[in-house]
Design an enzyme around this catalytic site. Sequence first.
Site, PDB file in Angstrom:
ATOM      1  N   GLY A   1       0.793  -1.238   0.000  1.00  0.00           N
ATOM      2  CA  GLY A   1       0.000   0.000   0.000  1.00  0.00           C
ATOM      3  C   GLY A   1       0.818   1.277   0.000  1.00  0.00           C
TER       4      GLY A   1
ATOM      5  N   GLY B   1       2.142   3.102  -5.875  1.00  0.00           N
ATOM      6  CA  GLY B   1       1.328   2.723  -7.043  1.00  0.00           C
ATOM      7  C   GLY B   1      -0.150   2.536  -6.745  1.00  0.00           C
ATOM      8  N   LEU B   2      -0.681   1.409  -7.225  1.00  0.00           N
ATOM      9  CA  LEU B   2      -2.124   1.165  -7.114  1.00  0.00           C
ATOM     10  C   LEU B   2      -2.543   0.944  -5.663  1.00  0.00           C
TER      11      LEU B   2
ATOM     12  N   ARG C   1       6.723 -12.874   1.759  1.00  0.00           N
ATOM     13  CA  ARG C   1       7.281 -14.194   1.434  1.00  0.00           C
ATOM     14  C   ARG C   1       7.575 -15.013   2.685  1.00  0.00           C
TER      15      ARG C   1
ATOM     16  N   PHE D   1       9.019  -8.765 -13.611  1.00  0.00           N
ATOM     17  CA  PHE D   1       9.888  -8.118 -14.601  1.00  0.00           C
ATOM     18  C   PHE D   1       9.775  -8.906 -15.903  1.00  0.00           C
TER      19      PHE D   1
ATOM     20  N   TYR E   1      -3.458 -11.184 -17.908  1.00  0.00           N
ATOM     21  CA  TYR E   1      -2.792 -12.375 -18.459  1.00  0.00           C
ATOM     22  C   TYR E   1      -2.773 -13.540 -17.473  1.00  0.00           C
TER      23      TYR E   1
ATOM     24  N   PRO F   1      -3.212  -2.167 -18.215  1.00  0.00           N
ATOM     25  CA  PRO F   1      -2.101  -1.260 -17.909  1.00  0.00           C
ATOM     26  C   PRO F   1      -2.521   0.070 -17.283  1.00  0.00           C
TER      27      PRO F   1
ATOM     28  N   ARG G   1       9.601  -1.959 -14.882  1.00  0.00           N
ATOM     29  CA  ARG G   1      10.044  -3.354 -14.992  1.00  0.00           C
ATOM     30  C   ARG G   1       9.458  -4.069 -16.206  1.00  0.00           C
TER      31      ARG G   1
HETATM   32  C1  LIG Z   1       3.483  -0.199 -21.867  1.00  0.00           C
HETATM   33  C2  LIG Z   1       2.865  -1.032 -20.887  1.00  0.00           C
HETATM   34  C3  LIG Z   1       3.723  -1.420 -19.781  1.00  0.00           C
HETATM   35  C4  LIG Z   1       3.338  -2.033 -18.710  1.00  0.00           C
HETATM   36  C5  LIG Z   1       1.988  -2.507 -18.358  1.00  0.00           C
HETATM   37  C6  LIG Z   1       1.523  -3.507 -19.248  1.00  0.00           C
HETATM   38  C7  LIG Z   1       0.642  -4.474 -19.010  1.00  0.00           C
HETATM   39  C8  LIG Z   1      -0.246  -4.638 -17.875  1.00  0.00           C
HETATM   40  C9  LIG Z   1      -0.073  -5.923 -17.159  1.00  0.00           C
HETATM   41  C10 LIG Z   1       0.812  -5.660 -16.041  1.00  0.00           C
HETATM   42  C11 LIG Z   1       0.942  -6.495 -15.004  1.00  0.00           C
HETATM   43  C12 LIG Z   1       1.776  -6.097 -13.923  1.00  0.00           C
HETATM   44  C13 LIG Z   1       2.048  -6.926 -12.962  1.00  0.00           C
HETATM   45  C14 LIG Z   1       2.950  -6.549 -11.855  1.00  0.00           C
HETATM   46  O1  LIG Z   1       3.121  -7.338 -10.986  1.00  0.00           O
HETATM   47  S1  LIG Z   1       3.703  -5.022 -11.818  1.00  0.00           S
HETATM   48  C15 LIG Z   1       4.479  -4.916 -10.210  1.00  0.00           C
HETATM   49  C16 LIG Z   1       5.843  -4.531 -10.390  1.00  0.00           C
HETATM   50  N1  LIG Z   1       6.403  -4.157  -9.107  1.00  0.00           N
HETATM   51  C17 LIG Z   1       7.432  -4.790  -8.576  1.00  0.00           C
HETATM   52  O2  LIG Z   1       7.996  -5.707  -9.136  1.00  0.00           O
HETATM   53  C18 LIG Z   1       7.893  -4.253  -7.248  1.00  0.00           C
HETATM   54  C19 LIG Z   1       8.742  -5.208  -6.466  1.00  0.00           C
HETATM   55  N2  LIG Z   1       9.868  -5.722  -7.249  1.00  0.00           N
HETATM   56  C20 LIG Z   1      11.117  -5.951  -6.722  1.00  0.00           C
HETATM   57  O3  LIG Z   1      11.369  -5.717  -5.571  1.00  0.00           O
HETATM   58  C21 LIG Z   1      12.166  -6.556  -7.620  1.00  0.00           C
HETATM   59  O4  LIG Z   1      11.946  -6.144  -8.937  1.00  0.00           O
HETATM   60  C22 LIG Z   1      12.152  -8.111  -7.571  1.00  0.00           C
HETATM   61  C23 LIG Z   1      13.282  -8.644  -8.471  1.00  0.00           C
HETATM   62  C24 LIG Z   1      10.815  -8.691  -8.027  1.00  0.00           C
HETATM   63  C25 LIG Z   1      12.382  -8.639  -6.155  1.00  0.00           C
HETATM   64  O5  LIG Z   1      13.478  -7.989  -5.532  1.00  0.00           O
HETATM   65  P1  LIG Z   1      14.515  -8.843  -4.608  1.00  0.00           P
HETATM   66  O6  LIG Z   1      15.473  -7.835  -4.068  1.00  0.00           O
HETATM   67  O7  LIG Z   1      13.810  -9.695  -3.660  1.00  0.00           O
HETATM   68  O8  LIG Z   1      15.179  -9.809  -5.649  1.00  0.00           O
HETATM   69  P2  LIG Z   1      16.644  -9.811  -6.320  1.00  0.00           P
HETATM   70  O9  LIG Z   1      17.576 -10.387  -5.312  1.00  0.00           O
HETATM   71  O10 LIG Z   1      16.964  -8.527  -6.934  1.00  0.00           O
HETATM   72  O11 LIG Z   1      16.399 -10.875  -7.486  1.00  0.00           O
HETATM   73  C26 LIG Z   1      15.952 -12.183  -7.219  1.00  0.00           C
HETATM   74  C27 LIG Z   1      16.324 -13.068  -8.398  1.00  0.00           C
HETATM   75  O12 LIG Z   1      15.681 -12.571  -9.570  1.00  0.00           O
HETATM   76  C28 LIG Z   1      16.675 -12.256 -10.571  1.00  0.00           C
HETATM   77  N3  LIG Z   1      16.243 -11.069 -11.322  1.00  0.00           N
HETATM   78  C29 LIG Z   1      15.948  -9.870 -10.816  1.00  0.00           C
HETATM   79  N4  LIG Z   1      15.642  -9.003 -11.803  1.00  0.00           N
HETATM   80  C30 LIG Z   1      15.766  -9.691 -12.948  1.00  0.00           C
HETATM   81  C31 LIG Z   1      15.592  -9.333 -14.334  1.00  0.00           C
HETATM   82  N5  LIG Z   1      15.194  -8.105 -14.704  1.00  0.00           N
HETATM   83  N6  LIG Z   1      15.803 -10.278 -15.258  1.00  0.00           N
HETATM   84  C32 LIG Z   1      16.172 -11.546 -14.910  1.00  0.00           C
HETATM   85  N7  LIG Z   1      16.340 -11.948 -13.598  1.00  0.00           N
HETATM   86  C33 LIG Z   1      16.147 -11.018 -12.654  1.00  0.00           C
HETATM   87  C34 LIG Z   1      17.918 -11.969  -9.772  1.00  0.00           C
HETATM   88  O13 LIG Z   1      19.077 -12.090 -10.582  1.00  0.00           O
HETATM   89  C35 LIG Z   1      17.808 -13.028  -8.669  1.00  0.00           C
HETATM   90  O14 LIG Z   1      18.153 -14.295  -9.177  1.00  0.00           O
HETATM   91  P3  LIG Z   1      19.647 -14.934  -8.919  1.00  0.00           P
HETATM   92  O15 LIG Z   1      20.614 -13.997  -9.594  1.00  0.00           O
HETATM   93  O16 LIG Z   1      19.839 -14.958  -7.421  1.00  0.00           O
HETATM   94  O17 LIG Z   1      19.602 -16.266  -9.537  1.00  0.00           O
HETATM   95  N1  NDP Z   2       0.291  -1.095 -12.911  1.00  0.00           N
HETATM   96  C1  NDP Z   2      -0.219  -1.966 -13.782  1.00  0.00           C
HETATM   97  O1  NDP Z   2      -0.316  -1.700 -14.980  1.00  0.00           O
HETATM   98  C2  NDP Z   2      -0.716  -3.286 -13.297  1.00  0.00           C
HETATM   99  C3  NDP Z   2      -0.533  -3.725 -12.007  1.00  0.00           C
HETATM  100  N2  NDP Z   2      -1.048  -4.933 -11.628  1.00  0.00           N
HETATM  101  C4  NDP Z   2      -0.951  -5.377 -10.247  1.00  0.00           C
HETATM  102  O2  NDP Z   2      -1.261  -4.297  -9.397  1.00  0.00           O
HETATM  103  C5  NDP Z   2      -0.595  -4.468  -8.158  1.00  0.00           C
HETATM  104  C6  NDP Z   2       0.153  -3.201  -7.808  1.00  0.00           C
HETATM  105  O3  NDP Z   2       1.170  -2.969  -8.766  1.00  0.00           O
HETATM  106  P1  NDP Z   2       1.757  -1.510  -9.023  1.00  0.00           P
HETATM  107  O4  NDP Z   2       1.152  -0.557  -8.074  1.00  0.00           O
HETATM  108  O5  NDP Z   2       1.665  -1.249 -10.459  1.00  0.00           O
HETATM  109  O6  NDP Z   2       3.306  -1.728  -8.694  1.00  0.00           O
HETATM  110  P2  NDP Z   2       4.187  -1.340  -7.419  1.00  0.00           P
HETATM  111  O7  NDP Z   2       5.546  -1.858  -7.698  1.00  0.00           O
HETATM  112  O8  NDP Z   2       4.017   0.083  -7.078  1.00  0.00           O
HETATM  113  O9  NDP Z   2       3.514  -2.192  -6.252  1.00  0.00           O
HETATM  114  C7  NDP Z   2       3.995  -3.415  -5.777  1.00  0.00           C
HETATM  115  C8  NDP Z   2       4.043  -3.333  -4.258  1.00  0.00           C
HETATM  116  O10 NDP Z   2       4.340  -4.626  -3.752  1.00  0.00           O
HETATM  117  C9  NDP Z   2       5.201  -4.470  -2.630  1.00  0.00           C
HETATM  118  N3  NDP Z   2       5.998  -5.685  -2.477  1.00  0.00           N
HETATM  119  C10 NDP Z   2       6.834  -6.246  -3.373  1.00  0.00           C
HETATM  120  N4  NDP Z   2       7.434  -7.317  -2.850  1.00  0.00           N
HETATM  121  C11 NDP Z   2       6.936  -7.462  -1.604  1.00  0.00           C
HETATM  122  C12 NDP Z   2       7.169  -8.386  -0.552  1.00  0.00           C
HETATM  123  N5  NDP Z   2       8.021  -9.398  -0.695  1.00  0.00           N
HETATM  124  N6  NDP Z   2       6.484  -8.232   0.617  1.00  0.00           N
HETATM  125  C13 NDP Z   2       5.620  -7.198   0.776  1.00  0.00           C
HETATM  126  N7  NDP Z   2       5.356  -6.299  -0.175  1.00  0.00           N
HETATM  127  C14 NDP Z   2       6.020  -6.426  -1.349  1.00  0.00           C
HETATM  128  C15 NDP Z   2       6.075  -3.257  -2.975  1.00  0.00           C
HETATM  129  O11 NDP Z   2       6.543  -2.612  -1.786  1.00  0.00           O
HETATM  130  P3  NDP Z   2       8.013  -2.839  -1.153  1.00  0.00           P
HETATM  131  O12 NDP Z   2       8.993  -2.667  -2.252  1.00  0.00           O
HETATM  132  O13 NDP Z   2       8.073  -1.831  -0.050  1.00  0.00           O
HETATM  133  O14 NDP Z   2       7.998  -4.229  -0.593  1.00  0.00           O
HETATM  134  C16 NDP Z   2       5.102  -2.379  -3.742  1.00  0.00           C
HETATM  135  O15 NDP Z   2       4.506  -1.444  -2.873  1.00  0.00           O
HETATM  136  C17 NDP Z   2       0.280  -5.708  -8.298  1.00  0.00           C
HETATM  137  O16 NDP Z   2      -0.406  -6.818  -7.792  1.00  0.00           O
HETATM  138  C18 NDP Z   2       0.419  -5.843  -9.789  1.00  0.00           C
HETATM  139  O17 NDP Z   2       0.657  -7.169 -10.170  1.00  0.00           O
HETATM  140  C19 NDP Z   2      -1.702  -5.750 -12.497  1.00  0.00           C
HETATM  141  C20 NDP Z   2      -1.877  -5.355 -13.779  1.00  0.00           C
HETATM  142  C21 NDP Z   2      -1.427  -4.096 -14.282  1.00  0.00           C
END
Ligand SMILES: CC/C=C\C/C=C\CC/C=C/C=C/C(=O)SCCNC(=O)CCNC(=O)[C@H](O)C(C)(C)COP(=O)(O)OP(=O)(O)OC[C@H]1O[C@@H](n2cnc3c(N)ncnc32)[C@H](O)[C@@H]1OP(=O)(O)O
Ligand code: NDP
Length: 331
Positions: free
Chosen positions: A63, A66-67, A115, A145, A195, A238, A247
Amino acid sequence: MAARVLGRAGRLAAVVRSSALQLRLHGSAGLRFGSQASFFPPLGDAMLPSGSFNNHVALITGGGTGLGRAMTATLSQLGAQCIIASRKLDILQRTAEEISSQTGNKVHAVQCDVRDPQAVSQCVDQMEALTGLPDVIINNAAGNFVCPSERLSPNAWKTITDIVLNGTAFVTLELGKRLIQNQKGASFLAITTIYAESGSGFVVPSASAKAGVEALYKSLAAEWGRYGHRFNIIQPGPIRTKGAFSRLDPTGAFEKATIDRIPTGRLGTPAEIANLAAYVSSNYASWMSGAVIRFDGGEYVSLAGEFNELRSVTPDQWKILEVMIRNTKGS
Ligand SMILES: CC/C=C\C/C=C\CC/C=C/C=C/C(=O)SCCNC(=O)CCNC(=O)[C@H](O)C(C)(C)COP(=O)(O)OP(=O)(O)OC[C@H]1O[C@@H](n2cnc3c(N)ncnc32)[C@H](O)[C@@H]1OP(=O)(O)O
Ligand SMILES: NC(=O)C1=CN([C@@H]2O[C@H](COP(=O)(O)OP(=O)(O)OC[C@H]3O[C@@H](n4cnc5c(N)ncnc54)[C@H](OP(=O)(O)O)[C@@H]3O)[C@@H](O)[C@H]2O)C=CC1
């Protein structure tokens, strides 16, 4: 006469082919996509009556940004006391202070890595001490990502599926058990993605985990209604957030093509999904459970239909195509 029509038709076929090619290369041809967005203006105000969440407690994972932040702001504006939980306490605290100062309702920041089941249990302990058990739970936290699947390490797979599927399950089970013990009803909402249904290349861990979340929520909707719990799912299309777009489209190269294929001609906005999430989580939706709500401006059906690229054919071109089709005799 027939030769003249066929000559025009041949020229037109070339134009249509070239339009389709232009569309593929540059994302737009014939009718301009995007201009229709003026028919679908996004509204930003909270939709429900003020006070709809008075005396309600809401937990929103992720919370702080983003969303999730937008959903927290709307619920707080409507009277809820909110708890936001994720890994980065500084960001959570900043968001909590900003929203609280705007709405006058308390937002609590609690650090929690979803997690880790022990961390989730401690987060719920903290919440019980601060506010009591929640009436509204929004599982919004996620990781994602874009990456070709052949480049994924086991830990990359585990990281995404742990946050999205296991994290949602740990939060849901921990709260569910305590709510059941206390005979308290609640609304659970999971944020997935379009998806989750179709699958998608290049985001395979996310697609797999989000599909699992949908199965979890549909299953619990059936099982836990008897305890007063509702389970629903929103699949957003999106919506620009830093977390998602940095990402999934780090260079910005795909944004125009994405907008071009959305029938409403624009991205969604955080305020729009916040209104939907508020409705689904409110008592106005007390008969809604097991629902999967696609909220994507029409993108899913636009991607699915084989003939949808014919949107680029102009009315003049249609006249000729129709003549060609009508002139076809036999098979
Ligand atoms: C134009 C339109 C564009 C977009 C919208 C389009 C369509 C709509 C549909 C969208 C859906 C969206 C869904 C979502 O979920 S969006 C939410 C995105 N938000 C986040 O991801 C926020 C949290 N993310 C993170 O904290 C990090 O990105 C991560 C990697 C998920 C977790 O961080 P953590 O510190 O725990 O992990 P790391 O230690 O960094 O990595 C773990 C492991 O993963 C490998 N890794 C990391 N990044 C990559 C990469 N880019 N490519 C390949 N592999 C990756 C990393 O190397 C580690 O693996 P090992 O090296 O240990 O083997
Ligand atoms: N924006 C878009 O176009 C779309 C988004 N979604 C979904 O909407 C939701 C919100 O995404 P959005 O706001 O865009 O992206 P953000 O990256 O802003 O939101 C993701 C949130 O998840 C939290 N988070 C990530 N890892 C953990 C963890 N291990 N434990 C607790 N919290 C965690 C992050 O906080 P912190 O780093 O502090 O942990 C962050 O606040 C997601 O479920 C995403 O899949 C789905 C479709 C489209």
